[in-house]
Design an enzyme around this catalytic site. Structure first.
Site, short mmCIF file in Angstrom:
data_model
loop_
_atom_site.label_atom_id
_atom_site.label_comp_id
_atom_site.label_asym_id
_atom_site.label_seq_id
_atom_site.Cartn_x
_atom_site.Cartn_y
_atom_site.Cartn_z
N CYS A 275 -5.46 -7.15 -0.53
CA CYS A 275 -4.19 -6.94 -1.23
C CYS A 275 -4.05 -5.55 -1.87
O CYS A 275 -3.20 -4.77 -1.45
CB CYS A 275 -4.00 -8.02 -2.28
SG CYS A 275 -3.75 -9.64 -1.54
N LYS B 87 -3.94 -2.24 0.49
CA LYS B 87 -2.79 -2.17 1.40
C LYS B 87 -1.47 -2.20 0.63
O LYS B 87 -0.50 -1.56 1.04
CB LYS B 87 -2.85 -3.29 2.46
CG LYS B 87 -2.33 -4.64 2.01
CD LYS B 87 -2.15 -5.59 3.17
CE LYS B 87 -1.81 -7.00 2.71
NZ LYS B 87 -0.56 -7.15 1.97
#
Ligand SMILES: NC(=O)c1ccc[n+]([C@@H]2O[C@H](COP(=O)([O-])OP(=O)(O)OC[C@H]3O[C@@H](n4cnc5c(N)ncnc54)[C@H](O)[C@@H]3O)[C@@H](O)[C@H]2O)c1
Length: 454
Positions: free
Chosen positions: A266, A269
Site C-alpha cells: 500500500c 504504491k
C-alpha cells in the site's frame, strides 16, 4: 444480504470471511483457478492470523463459497465488491486494468439491479469511470436499470486484518445515491455496534481519503527517518527524541519509529500514485516526492552500514537476517526492505542466512538460484541462522525476535555484531553482553546516516 466479493487477495478474502461471519451469504470470485481450488478445500493461500478458522467455518456452513466464474458470483448479489489489485504502473500511477476489466465484465453480465462497491484503492474519478462503463454496457444491452457505484476504501492492516475489519476505527462510504448509501450503512451496522463511526461522503472524497491517509502515515515514517539521519551528526539518540515528541498528543506515538523503511502493498504504491495524480493535475507534490525518496534511501541504509562496518570487504562474509516479510504478522513481501538488502548482499558476494516465521517459502521462490548455490540459506529458526555469522541484521520486528537468548546467540556467531533495523533492542544491555550494537539514528550508526541527512 447476498454479497459477491471479486478478488481473493489480502483484502477480498478478509472482507468475504468477515461479511460471512456477520451472517451474510458471500460468494468470492477469483480468476486464479489454483487459488479457487485451494480455498474451496479450506486452504488459505496467505498468512493472516485468524483467517483460516473463520473461512473453514463458513465454508462448512455454506455462508461462504468460492468461484472462478463471475456470472455465478453476481447472479443474486445485492452488493458486489471489487477488491482486485491496483499495482503501480510504469509511471507510478495506479494500474487500473484489473478494476476496469471487472467493470467491463459486469457491464456484459449484470442482469439485475444491485450496488457495485469499489474496495480497491483507486484514484479520484475511478468510481465515475466504473459507473460509466457498467451503465453504458447495460444501455447497449437494453437493460432498463442503472447501477449505483460506491467507494468503500479499506483500512485493514495485514497481520491484524480480521480484527481491523470486525472492529474498524471507521468505515468510509463514498456514495452519491441515498438508497445505496442506506443499504451499505445497514451492511456495516453490525461491525460498528460499539461506536458509530460510519462516514458517508462523496465517492470522490472517499477515493481521495484513502490515498491521503496512506500518504500521511508514510510521511510520518519518512519524517522520523529524516530526523534519525540528523541524529549522528548532532550526537543524539533518535529513541530519546521519539519518546520526547510522541508524548505530545498532537503528534502521537504511532508511525514515528525510525527504521529501515516502509514496504508492503500500500504505502509505496499509493504515495507514487498520488504523486502521479498531482503531476497530472499540475500540482507540485513536493512533500510526497521527499517522502518517497527518503524511503528509497532508508531501504539502502542497512547495507551501507554493513559495508562501512566491514570496510567494503563484504565478499565471503556471512550475514544473518531476522525478518523478511514487509512487516510482522504477514507473509507479504511486496516492496519489503528485506529484498533491497538481500539483493545488495547477494550481489556483494555475501552468504545470507535468513529467518522469517512465515515468509521463507515465498523468498525461496524469488531467489531460486541463490538458494540452489547455497548463497541464501533459509530457516524458521532464529538460532540456526546466526551460527557462524559475522553480523546479525534485524529487518522485521516479529515478536519472536524481541527477547531472544542473546548469550546463546553470542556463542553461535563468529562475530557479535548486531544491526537493528527497527530499533527494538536495548543498546546498553547488548553492549554489556559484548555485542557491537548499531540502531538506526542511534549512537555509532556510522557515516552513512549522516550522509543520508544531507
Ligand atoms: N493488502 C492490504 O493491506 C490492503 C489494505 C487496504 C487496501 N488495499 C487495496 O485493496 C486492493 C486489493 O489489494 P490486495 O492486497 O488484496 O491485492 P492482492 O493482489 O492480494 O489480491 C487481488 C486478487 O484479485 C484477483 N483478481 C484480479 N483480477 C481479477 C478478476 N478480474 N476477477 C477475479 N479476481 C481477480 C487476483 O488474482 C488476486 O488474487 C488494492 O487496491 C490495494 O491497494 C490493500
Amino acid at each position: 444480504m447476498r454479497i459477491c466479493v471479486i478478488g481473493a487477495g489480502y483484502v477480498g478474502l478478509v472482507a468475504a470471511a468477515c461479511f460471512a461471519e456477520m451472517g451474510n451469504r458471500v460468494i468470492c470470485v477469483e480468476r486464479d483457478p489454483f487459488r479457487v481450488a485451494r480455498l474451496a478445500r479450506g486452504e488459505v493461500p496467505i498468512h493472516e492470523p485468524g483467517l483460516e478458522p473463520m473461512l473453514k467455518a463458513h465454508l462448512a456452513s455454506g455462508q461462504l463459497s468460492f468461484s472462478q466464474h463471475l456470472a455465478e458470483g453476481i447472479v443474486q448479489a445485492e452488493i458486489i465488491f471489487i477488491a482486485v489489485g491496483t499495482p503501480s504502473g510504469e509511471d507510478g500511477s495506479a494500474d487500473l486494468s484489473h478494476v476496469l476489466a471487472v467493470a467491463a465484465a459486469l457491464a456484459e453480465r449484470l442482469n439485475h439491479t444491485c450496488i457495485v462497491v469499489d474496495k480497491s484503492t483507486v484514484p479520484v474519478g475511478t468510481g465515475e469511470q466504473v459507473a460509466e462503463l457498467i451503465n453504458a454496457g447495460l444501455d447497449q444491452r437494453g437493460k432498463p436499470f442503472r447501477i449505483a457505484v460506491a467507494s468503500n476504501p479499506e483500512f485493514l492492516k495485514e497481520g491484524s486484518a480480521i480484527d481491523d475489519f470486525m472492529r474498524p476505527d471507521r468505515v468510509i462510504i463514498g456514495c452519491d445515491d441515498p438508497v445505496a448509501s442506506e443499504v451499505l450503512r445497514r451492511l456495516y451496522a453490525p461491525f460498528l455496534r460499539n461506536h458509530e463511526r460510519l462516514l458517508c461522503i462523496s465517492v470522490r472524497a472517499a477515493e481521495f481519503s484513502k490515498y491521503a491517509a496512506n500518504a500521511f502515515l508514510a510521511t510520518k515514517i519518512s519524517f522520523i527517518n529524516e530526523m534519525a539521519g540528523l541524529c549522528a551528526p548532532l550526537n543524539v539518540d533518535i529513541e530519546e527524541v521519539r519518546r520526547g515528541i510522541g508524548s505530545d498528543t498532537r503528534i502521537g506515538t504511532h508511525f514515528i519509529y525510525a527504521g529501515c523503511g516502509y514496504g508492503g502493498s500500500c504505502f509505496p504504491k499509493d504515495v507514487r500514485a498520488l504523486i502521479r495524480s498531482a503531476e497530472m493535475a499540475g500540482v507540485e507534490p513536493g512533500i510526497l516526492r521527499a517522502v518517497d525518496a527518503r524511503n528509497a534511501l532508508q531501504k539502502t541504509l542497512l547495507f551501507q552500514a554493513l559495508s562501512e562496518h566491514f570496510s567494503g570487504y563484504l565478499q565471503g562474509c556471512v550475514v544473518a537476517l531476522w525478518g523478511l516479510a514487509f512487516k510482522p504478522g504477514t507473509d507479504d513481501l511486496r516492496e519489503a526492505p528485506s529484498l533491497v538488502l538481500l539483493d545488495a548482499l547477494l550481489a556483494a558476494g555475501v552468504t545470507v542466512q535468513a529467518c522469517d516465521p512465515v515468509a521463507t517459502a515465498a523468498v525461496a521462490m524469488l531467489y531460486p538460484q541463490a538458494v540452489e548455490h547455497g548463497q541464501l540459506r533459509l530457516s524458521e529458526s532464529p538460532y540456526n541462522v546466526v551460527e557462524g555469522a559475522d553480523a546479525l541484521v534485524l529487518v522485521t520486528e516479529w515478536k519472536q525476535f524481541r527477547q531472544p537468548d542473546f548469550a546463546r546467540i553470542r556463542g553461535l556467531m563468529r562475530r557479535p555484531v548486531l544491526f537493528d533495523g527497527r530499533n527494538i533492542y536495548d543498546a546498553q544491555q547488548l553492549g554489556e553482553l559484548g555485542f557491537l550494537y548499531r540502531g538506526i539514528g542511534r549512537p555509532g550508526f556510522g557515516h552513512c546516516m549522516a550522509r543520508a541527512a544531507c
